[in-house]
Scaffold this motif. Structure first.
Motif, mmCIF file in Angstrom:
data_model
loop_
_atom_site.group_PDB
_atom_site.id
_atom_site.type_symbol
_atom_site.label_atom_id
_atom_site.label_comp_id
_atom_site.label_asym_id
_atom_site.label_seq_id
_atom_site.Cartn_x
_atom_site.Cartn_y
_atom_site.Cartn_z
ATOM 1 N N ALA A 178 124.288 7.702 -2.935
ATOM 2 C CA ALA A 178 124.709 7.307 -4.503
ATOM 3 C C ALA A 178 125.870 8.276 -4.654
ATOM 4 O O ALA A 178 126.133 9.364 -4.091
ATOM 5 C CB ALA A 178 123.657 7.232 -5.316
ATOM 6 N N GLY A 179 126.433 7.868 -5.453
ATOM 7 C CA GLY A 179 127.781 8.758 -6.347
ATOM 8 C C GLY A 179 128.703 9.071 -5.211
ATOM 9 O O GLY A 179 129.109 8.351 -4.605
ATOM 10 N N TYR B 141 128.168 23.096 -4.799
ATOM 11 C CA TYR B 141 129.322 22.877 -5.478
ATOM 12 C C TYR B 141 129.623 24.327 -6.335
ATOM 13 O O TYR B 141 128.601 24.836 -6.857
ATOM 14 C CB TYR B 141 129.382 21.603 -6.463
ATOM 15 C CG TYR B 141 129.066 20.466 -5.595
ATOM 16 C CD1 TYR B 141 130.436 19.641 -5.377
ATOM 17 C CD2 TYR B 141 127.954 19.811 -5.263
ATOM 18 C CE1 TYR B 141 130.077 18.365 -4.815
ATOM 19 C CE2 TYR B 141 127.927 18.691 -4.466
ATOM 20 C CZ TYR B 141 128.921 18.077 -4.279
ATOM 21 O OH TYR B 141 128.772 16.782 -3.572
ATOM 22 N N ASP C 79 134.242 21.241 -10.266
ATOM 23 C CA ASP C 79 133.299 21.623 -9.546
ATOM 24 C C ASP C 79 133.463 21.294 -8.039
ATOM 25 O O ASP C 79 132.839 20.180 -7.344
ATOM 26 C CB ASP C 79 131.979 20.780 -9.956
ATOM 27 C CG ASP C 79 131.462 21.004 -11.482
ATOM 28 O OD1 ASP C 79 131.890 22.433 -11.913
ATOM 29 O OD2 ASP C 79 130.521 20.334 -11.709
ATOM 30 N N LYS D 277 120.352 17.739 -9.096
ATOM 31 C CA LYS D 277 121.181 19.132 -9.000
ATOM 32 C C LYS D 277 120.451 20.010 -9.597
ATOM 33 O O LYS D 277 119.717 19.940 -10.535
ATOM 34 C CB LYS D 277 122.492 18.827 -9.946
ATOM 35 C CG LYS D 277 123.338 19.764 -9.994
ATOM 36 C CD LYS D 277 123.199 20.983 -11.189
ATOM 37 C CE LYS D 277 123.809 20.168 -12.342
ATOM 38 N NZ LYS D 277 123.453 21.496 -13.752
ATOM 39 N N ASN E 110 120.492 15.154 -14.860
ATOM 40 C CA ASN E 110 120.923 15.551 -13.636
ATOM 41 C C ASN E 110 120.237 15.249 -12.324
ATOM 42 O O ASN E 110 120.150 15.797 -11.275
ATOM 43 C CB ASN E 110 120.987 17.269 -13.428
ATOM 44 C CG ASN E 110 119.776 17.792 -14.314
ATOM 45 O OD1 ASN E 110 118.724 17.468 -14.014
ATOM 46 N ND2 ASN E 110 120.015 18.930 -15.345
HETATM 47 N N1 UDP Z 1 125.112 16.379 -10.836
HETATM 48 C C1 UDP Z 1 125.008 16.954 -11.959
HETATM 49 N N2 UDP Z 1 126.059 17.741 -12.723
HETATM 50 C C2 UDP Z 1 127.283 17.772 -11.892
HETATM 51 C C3 UDP Z 1 127.343 16.725 -10.739
HETATM 52 C C4 UDP Z 1 126.338 16.171 -10.167
HETATM 53 O O1 UDP Z 1 123.872 17.181 -12.536
HETATM 54 O O2 UDP Z 1 127.907 18.413 -12.316
HETATM 55 C C5 UDP Z 1 123.796 15.707 -10.413
HETATM 56 C C6 UDP Z 1 124.054 13.932 -10.636
HETATM 57 O O3 UDP Z 1 123.342 13.443 -11.811
HETATM 58 C C7 UDP Z 1 123.348 13.347 -9.453
HETATM 59 C C8 UDP Z 1 123.710 14.249 -8.501
HETATM 60 O O4 UDP Z 1 123.857 15.526 -9.139
HETATM 61 O O5 UDP Z 1 121.945 13.288 -9.638
HETATM 62 C C9 UDP Z 1 124.900 14.109 -7.389
HETATM 63 O O6 UDP Z 1 125.866 13.990 -7.947
HETATM 64 P P1 UDP Z 1 127.247 13.265 -7.231
HETATM 65 O O7 UDP Z 1 127.761 14.489 -6.382
HETATM 66 O O8 UDP Z 1 126.861 12.106 -6.648
HETATM 67 O O9 UDP Z 1 128.145 13.152 -8.520
HETATM 68 P P2 UDP Z 1 128.445 11.901 -9.705
HETATM 69 O O10 UDP Z 1 128.403 10.689 -8.871
HETATM 70 O O11 UDP Z 1 127.211 12.082 -10.538
HETATM 71 O O12 UDP Z 1 129.928 12.534 -10.245
#
Ligand code: UDP
Length: 254
Positions: free
Chosen positions: A98-99, A121, A129, A177, A201
């Motif tokens: 996802a994401g 990250y 990030d 996260k 998160n």
């Molecule tokens: N996430 C977060 N803080 C951040 C980036 C991501 O809490 O600064 C969490 C986000 O909610 C998800 C997971 O980490 O559950 C993975 O996020 P992703 O890398 O897919 O990034 P996004 O699509 O949320 O920008």
């Protein structure tokens, strides 16, 4: 309460000096941001719910021996935590695409990953990030190899435990996260789980309908954002129905 010294104000929380040295008060705000602050809004009641959800999950993790900074919830929006030195690395654990991983590898959202994937990250709004490797963490001195091993091992334990706990209340833990800190005592230093664990998160999907029950509702303008946070709290048994004294245990799903 007497005026307290504000130590730091972030996007979703404010940190105040705690009542004793080595403690901090985390105040949970209703403010929500996404896409590195480009989208801003308010999710009414989010702070109260995240305070309770994070208290519940951190407490359950403590019970299985995961060291955390959490001490106790103080009131509707505040919790007492141990002061730690935050490691500037966000650890993302993924079970389902996802994401950003779905985009990066052109995977359909919802595709189960062959195994849980842990990513790092660098915590920096200025740099958006950026994703990093262990090499960057050690070369730039953000953490030592042993710290990385500890963060990795703790993250996988947290993932296994939370996956099961959330499945029990009908939620799939897609990804989440974590942040870690160094907790210094007189003669030792320990890596402990810090920050919060909440729908801000984590990605949480309903196991039956796949409905998103997390901050993606805000990020993607899906509506019913407040309701999603409330539903997560309700399923975990931490949504006060008739006031803060009316708390029940988690509600098991068929
Ligand atoms: N996430 C977060 N803080 C951040 C980036 C991501 O809490 O600064 C969490 C986000 O909610 C998800 C997971 O980490 O559950 C993975 O996020 P992703 O890398 O897919 O990034 P996004 O699509 O949320 O920008």
């Amino acid at each position: 309460m007497a005026r307290r010294r504000k130590l730091y104000e972030g996007k979703a929380k404010v940190l105040y000096e705690g009542p004793e040295p080595g403690t901090i008060i985390q105040y949970f705000k209703d403010d929500a941001t996404a896409f590195n602050n480009k989208k801003q809004g308010v999710i009414t009641g989010k702070g109260v719910l995240n305070n309770r959800i994070s208290e519940f999950l951190m407490t359950r993790l403590t019970e299985i021996g995961i060291p955390t900074h959490f001490v106790r919830r103080l009131n509707m929006r505040e919790q007492l935590v141990r002061e730690v030195e935050i490691i500037p690395v966000e650890v993302v654990i993924r079970n389902i695409a996802a994401g950003s991983i779905a985009k990066r590898f052109n995977l359909e959202e919802g595709t189960p990953l062959p195994r849980s994937i842990v990513e790092f990250y660098y915590k920096s709004d200025e740099l958006n990030d950026p994703m990093i490797a262990e090499e960057h963490i050690t070369a730039f001195g953000w953490a030592m190899p042993q710290d990385i091993d500890d963060m990795m091992a703790l993250s996988l334990r947290v993932n296994d435990f939370l996956t099961g706990l959330l499945l029990g209340v009908g939620l799939r833990l897609v990804d989440f996260k974590l942040e870690f800190g160094r907790y210094y005592t007189e003669d030792s230093v320990q890596i402990v789980l810090a920050d919060e664990i909440s729908p801000d998160n984590c990605r949480l999907w309903d196991i039956e309908t796949n409905e998103k029950m997390d901050k993606d509702r805000f990020r993607r303008d899906l509506g019913r954002v407040e309701e999603a946070y409330q539903e997560v709290a309700r399923r975990l048994g931490v949504l006060p129905e008739a006031g803060p004294m009316d708390l029940k245990g988690p509600k098991a799903m068929q």
